[in-house]
Design an enzyme around this catalytic site. Structure first.
Site, PDB file in Angstrom:
ATOM      1  N   LYS A   1       0.862  -1.207  -0.070  1.00 14.15           N
ATOM      2  CA  LYS A   1       0.067  -0.033   0.364  1.00 14.15           C
ATOM      3  C   LYS A   1       0.959   1.634  -0.170  1.00 14.15           C
ATOM      4  O   LYS A   1       0.385   2.295  -0.567  1.00 14.15           O
ATOM      5  CB  LYS A   1      -1.105   0.083   1.511  1.00 14.15           C
TER       6      LYS A   1
ATOM      7  N   THR B   1      -3.791   5.636   3.770  1.00 12.39           N
ATOM      8  CA  THR B   1      -2.472   5.631   3.120  1.00 12.39           C
ATOM      9  C   THR B   1      -2.043   6.868   1.446  1.00 12.39           C
ATOM     10  O   THR B   1      -1.456   7.446   1.131  1.00 12.39           O
ATOM     11  CB  THR B   1      -1.639   4.721   2.950  1.00 12.39           C
TER      12      THR B   1
END
Length: 332
Positions: free
Chosen positions: A190, A247
């Site tokens: 991620k 994120t």
């Protein structure tokens, strides 16, 4: 009463120390810099979370053995690419019984090992004692005690349950999981996808573009995780899509912000110069790409991010490279 040691005094290590303390755990932090140790013993960490008042049950020391002495839980919160070197210095203090918790999200350069594998190898810790905590946990929001949830993963569910019980103040909800592989791959990849989303934003692209990158990034993450034996359901949960969204979209995300600056035309060196904290995706994208190639997994977004970060390719060229790929079935 449960006692925990937290090795690392950065943003997430400090925020998680506060989570543990607010959950009733006595916490001793280890820091390499005496100035930061002194700040923590005075009730704050102004270098990383200046607005967080640490509970009185949090203290700090520069002595690894003192930090780990008698701890039921030992938390590792150092930069992922320094983990092996750190364990070489003080890995012996991890002992034989404490649960060892990884807060790190990366894949080791050179070996392509996940952080739990490095802990087992360099720290001599049995896999049954290694726990991974991962989820949409932006440290500044945790420091403000805003509600958040996370995954606590261990192949021994009883160990995961023990760590979860110690990490459960009113504002932080932990869910247990036995899929360590999927949890770690989600947390590492991620960061790279967030760099790509940040670059798109820096180039002036809108939500359609960013949502497309996030979704296809999740597909790459899932393919890689499945090749390594992960549970597909992990990628639909907090450690997977939950952490990915936070994120990729938050200005609090170091990787997102780093990508935005690259998209605006700054060089890697210029972005590093203005960044005060580690963007894990920058360091891990090459090792994640190597891991994917080792297992014959297609990861075009990760490939393009690595080309920008390591090969000097321009962010605007990445978009064309991705959009001109051959047409295919979405779920293939």
């Amino acid at each position: 009463m449960t006692t925990a040691a937290v090795f690392g005094t950065g943003s997430w290590g400090t925020a998680y120390a506060s989570v543990l303390a607010d959950g009733g755990t006595t916490v001793r932090m280890w820091g390499r810099r005496q100035a930061v140790v002194d700040q923590i013993n005075a009730g704050c960490n102004t270098d990383y979370l200046p607005n967080l008042s640490l509970p009185s049950s949090v203290s700090a020391t520069a002595d690894p053995a003192e930090a780990a002495d008698g701890a039921d839980i030992i938390v590792l919160a150092v930069p992922s690419q320094t983990l092996r070197a750190n364990l070489g210095e003080w890995g012996a203090v991890l002992g034989d019984t404490a649960a060892v918790v990884s807060l790190m999200k990366g894949v080791e350069l050179g070996t392509t090992k996940r952080m739990s594998e490095v802990i087992a190898e360099a720290g001599g810790v049995a896999h049954e004692r290694i726990v991974v905590v991962s989820g949409p946990n932006l440290a500044p929001e945790i420091a403000k005690k805003q509600p958040a949830a996370s995954v606590v993963a261990c192949i021994d569910e009883s160990v995961a349950e023990m760590v979860a019980a110690a990490s459960n103040p009113p504002y932080f909800r932990p869910y247990t999981n036995t899929d360590v592989v999927g949890t770690e791959i989600s947390g590492a990849v991620k960061n790279v996808i967030a760099l790509a989303v940040g670059m798109a934003e820096g180039l002036g692209m809108g939500d359609n573009s960013k949502a497309s990158i996030i979704t296809r990034g999740l597909a790459e993450t899932t393919r890689l995780g499945m090749a390594l034996g992960a549970d597909v359901m992990t990628f639909a949960g907090l450690a997977g899509v939950g952490d990915l969204i936070a994120t990729c979209m938050s200005p609090l995300s170091r990787n997102h912000t780093f990508g935005v600056n690259l998209g605006k035309g700054m060089s890697l060196e210029e972005v590093v110069a203005v960044s005060k904290q580690t963007a894990e995706g920058v360091k891990s994208c090459q090792s994640i790409l190597q891991l994917a190639h080792k297992h014959d997994v297609r990861v075009p977004i990760i490939e393009q991010v690595a080309a920008v970060v390591h090969d000097g390719r321009r962010a605007e060229d990445v978009v064309g490279a991705l959009m001109m790929r051959a047409l295919k079935n979405e779920t293939d």
